[in-house]
Motif scaffolding. Structure first.
Motif, short mmCIF file in Angstrom:
data_model
loop_
_atom_site.label_atom_id
_atom_site.label_comp_id
_atom_site.label_asym_id
_atom_site.label_seq_id
_atom_site.Cartn_x
_atom_site.Cartn_y
_atom_site.Cartn_z
N ASP A 46 -0.83 -0.60 -3.57
CA ASP A 46 -0.03 -1.49 -2.70
C ASP A 46 -0.40 -1.35 -1.23
O ASP A 46 0.19 -2.01 -0.37
CB ASP A 46 1.47 -1.22 -2.92
N GLY A 47 -1.37 -0.50 -0.93
CA GLY A 47 -1.83 -0.40 0.46
C GLY A 47 -1.07 0.62 1.29
O GLY A 47 -1.33 0.74 2.48
N GLY A 51 -2.78 0.43 6.51
CA GLY A 51 -4.00 0.41 7.32
C GLY A 51 -5.08 1.36 6.83
O GLY A 51 -6.24 1.26 7.24
N LEU A 52 -4.71 2.32 5.99
CA LEU A 52 -5.71 3.24 5.44
C LEU A 52 -6.24 2.69 4.11
O LEU A 52 -7.44 2.58 3.91
CB LEU A 52 -5.10 4.63 5.22
N LEU A 53 -5.33 2.35 3.20
CA LEU A 53 -5.68 1.73 1.93
C LEU A 53 -5.44 0.24 2.05
O LEU A 53 -4.57 -0.20 2.81
CB LEU A 53 -4.78 2.27 0.81
N LEU A 81 -6.52 7.56 -2.47
CA LEU A 81 -5.99 8.78 -1.85
C LEU A 81 -4.67 8.36 -1.21
O LEU A 81 -4.64 7.85 -0.10
CB LEU A 81 -6.97 9.31 -0.81
N ASN A 82 -3.57 8.49 -1.97
CA ASN A 82 -2.33 7.84 -1.55
C ASN A 82 -1.25 8.78 -1.01
O ASN A 82 -0.14 8.33 -0.69
CB ASN A 82 -1.78 6.97 -2.70
N ILE A 83 -1.59 10.06 -0.84
CA ILE A 83 -0.68 11.00 -0.18
C ILE A 83 -1.52 11.87 0.77
O ILE A 83 -2.61 12.31 0.40
CB ILE A 83 0.05 11.92 -1.19
N ILE A 84 -1.01 12.07 1.98
CA ILE A 84 -1.66 12.99 2.92
C ILE A 84 -0.63 14.01 3.37
O ILE A 84 0.49 13.65 3.73
CB ILE A 84 -2.20 12.23 4.16
N LEU A 114 8.64 -1.10 -5.23
CA LEU A 114 8.29 -2.49 -4.94
C LEU A 114 8.83 -2.97 -3.60
O LEU A 114 8.43 -4.04 -3.12
CB LEU A 114 8.78 -3.41 -6.07
N ASN A 115 9.71 -2.21 -2.99
CA ASN A 115 10.31 -2.62 -1.71
C ASN A 115 9.80 -1.81 -0.53
O ASN A 115 10.29 -1.98 0.58
CB ASN A 115 11.84 -2.48 -1.75
N LEU A 116 8.84 -0.93 -0.76
CA LEU A 116 8.38 -0.09 0.34
C LEU A 116 7.63 -0.92 1.38
O LEU A 116 6.94 -1.87 1.04
CB LEU A 116 7.43 0.99 -0.19
N THR A 117 7.74 -0.51 2.63
CA THR A 117 6.96 -1.12 3.71
C THR A 117 6.39 0.01 4.58
O THR A 117 6.71 1.18 4.36
CB THR A 117 7.84 -2.00 4.62
N ASN A 118 5.61 -0.40 5.58
CA ASN A 118 5.06 0.63 6.46
C ASN A 118 6.08 1.15 7.46
O ASN A 118 5.71 1.85 8.40
CB ASN A 118 3.78 0.12 7.15
N SER A 119 7.36 0.82 7.25
CA SER A 119 8.37 1.50 8.08
C SER A 119 9.33 2.32 7.22
O SER A 119 10.35 2.82 7.71
CB SER A 119 9.13 0.48 8.94
N SER A 120 9.00 2.50 5.92
CA SER A 120 9.87 3.32 5.05
C SER A 120 9.69 4.80 5.37
O SER A 120 8.56 5.27 5.51
CB SER A 120 9.50 3.09 3.58
N THR A 121 10.80 5.50 5.47
CA THR A 121 10.76 6.96 5.69
C THR A 121 11.78 7.64 4.80
O THR A 121 12.82 7.05 4.45
CB THR A 121 11.08 7.34 7.16
#
Ligand SMILES: *[C@@H]1O[C@H](CO)[C@@H](O)[C@H](O)[C@H]1NC(C)=O
Ligand SMILES: *[C@@H]1O[C@H](CO)[C@@H](O)[C@H](O)[C@H]1NC(C)=O
Ligand SMILES: *[C@@H]1O[C@H](CO)[C@@H](O)[C@H](O)[C@H]1NC(C)=O
Ligand SMILES: *[C@@H]1O[C@H](CO)[C@@H](O)[C@H](O)[C@H]1NC(C)=O
Ligand SMILES: *[C@@H]1O[C@H](CO)[C@@H](O)[C@H](O)[C@H]1NC(C)=O
Ligand SMILES: *[C@@H]1O[C@H](CO)[C@@H](O)[C@H](O)[C@H]1NC(C)=O
Ligand SMILES: *[C@@H]1O[C@H](CO)[C@@H](O)[C@H](O)[C@H]1NC(C)=O
Length: 313
Positions: A267-268, A243-245, A77-80, A215-222
């Protein structure tokens, strides 16, 4: 001659009566119908993130798929769509700027001629509803809202299944989507290489008119962007969260063909969308008030002034 004009008046009055106007307009007509079954079973409460993590209440961020090998694999479930979005966007309908109109604004529509071609998947969003089958499957429409999803069914492409988090234990109203990019029907609708991460990012790319560097996304990408359909304009802010996936291929459906040397099958990251309506069509009330308020009285006055003398003569 004297009887013809009052009838013309009758006709005009019927034609321009508010009811006749209302029934001409599908949005007003549907608002006259009895209300449909309410979507929410307990008062909605929205945490600051805009959703409850399914993980904190016995749910999962992976769907449940029948007949996988090995058994028990799921899809991410990769989009909310955050429940902090405008309330109108979270309502599963095409009218009034609802969810289906939002999806049309980036060329995703219901399935080809209402037929369900894929297999059903289920999910548990940890909201107390337990495991539920998908609400529906929505496909890329190749810029043709009528028949484009038939092209997707045959040629493959982007699609997603979705569920609403609205059960009694976590009633946020957020929409959870399992998106992927699939091969043509002749290949059994398998997922393309890296197709969960790419399926997510091509949707975000279409919403934001940006090439998302998967391939360059991180948890701070917006990212952010605007899309429009049916007179509604939506402004979407996208935040990738971890943290969800998990960042893994283990337990992911089709993992051997989807994973690549540079990316796990998932990729989480989950793209969390906050959607606001920034423009809407002139609505029914705006339309009726000026029409009846300003145009009808002079029109009636004119009619009565010219026709009444004939009625009473
Ligand atoms: C869920 O989908 C499966 C097919 O995948 C079907 O057998 C089952 O009846 C469905 N359950 C409900 C409650 O619709
Ligand atoms: C938009 O979606 C299509 C179909 O999934 C995809 O081929 C294209 O790359 C996407 N555009 C962007 C900018 O991501
Ligand atoms: C990804 O990051 C690498 C290294 O920082 C950079 O060379 C590359 O251009 C980036 N790719 C994209 C698509 O942004
Ligand atoms: C972002 O990811 C890093 C690991 O890559 C992690 O240490 C950090 O806690 C994460 N931040 C958030 C806000 O999830
Ligand atoms: C894939 O996930 C595993 C953990 O399951 C991790 O050790 C590995 O580095 C990841 N590989 C890539 C390419 O991200
Ligand atoms: C794919 O997932 C299964 C579990 O569903 C796991 O046993 C297997 O190791 C995974 N393969 C890879 C390459 O991660
Ligand atoms: C997934 O894990 C690998 C290996 O630790 C890492 O290189 C990669 O950046 C991670 N991906 C994300 C999106 O955090």
């Amino acid at each position: 001659m004297a009887s013809a004009k009052p009838c013309a008046l009758c006709f005009l009055l019927i034609y321009i009566s508010p009811m006749a106007l209302a029934l001409d307009d599908p949005q007003i007509a549907s608002s006259l119908l009895p209300p449909t079954k309410p979507t929410f079973h307990s008062p909605r409460s929205v945490p600051s993130e805009g959703y409850y993590s399914p993980l904190s209440n016995g749910g999962s961020m992976l769907t449940i798929v029948d007949g996988t090998f090995p058994a028990g694999q799921g899809e991410p479930l990769n989009i909310i769509i955050s429940a902090n979005s405008d309330q109108a966007v979270l309502v599963d309908q095409e009218t009034d700027g609802g969810l289906r109109n939002y999806w049309l604004s980036f060329d995703y529509a219901g399935e080809c001629l209402g037929q369900h071609a894929g297999s059903q998947q289920a999910a548990n969003l940890g909201d107390g509803n337990g495991v539920l089958n998908e609400t529906d499957e929505i496909r890329y429409d190749y810029n043709d809202a009528q028949l484009g999803t038939c092209t997707e069914t045959i040629e493959g492409g982007g699609h997603f299944r979705y569920w609403t988090q609205n059960g009694p234990k976590a009633n946020s109203g957020a929409i959870f989507m399992a998106s992927s990019y699939e091969l043509p029907l002749t290949d059994g609708h398998d997922i393309v290489s890296n197709g969960y991460n790419l399926g997510r990012d091509w949707i975000i790319g279409n919403i934001t008119q940006t090439n998302i560097p998967t391939l360059n996304l991180t948890n701070s990408s917006t990212y952010s962007g605007t899309t429009s359909y049916g007179g509604y304009t939506y402004s979407t802010s996208v935040k990738y969260v971890s943290g969800l996936l998990q960042n893994t291929s283990v337990g992911i459906n089709h993992n051997l063909t989807v994973m690549t040397s540079s990316s796990n099958a998932t990729d989480g990251l989950v793209a969390v969308l906050e959607v606001k309506i920034t423009e809407k069509p002139a609505n029914s009330a705006d339309f009726l008030i000026p029409f009846l308020g300003w145009q009808l009285p002079p029109l009636l006055l004119l009619l009565f002034a010219t026709i009444l003398p004939f009625i009473y003569l």
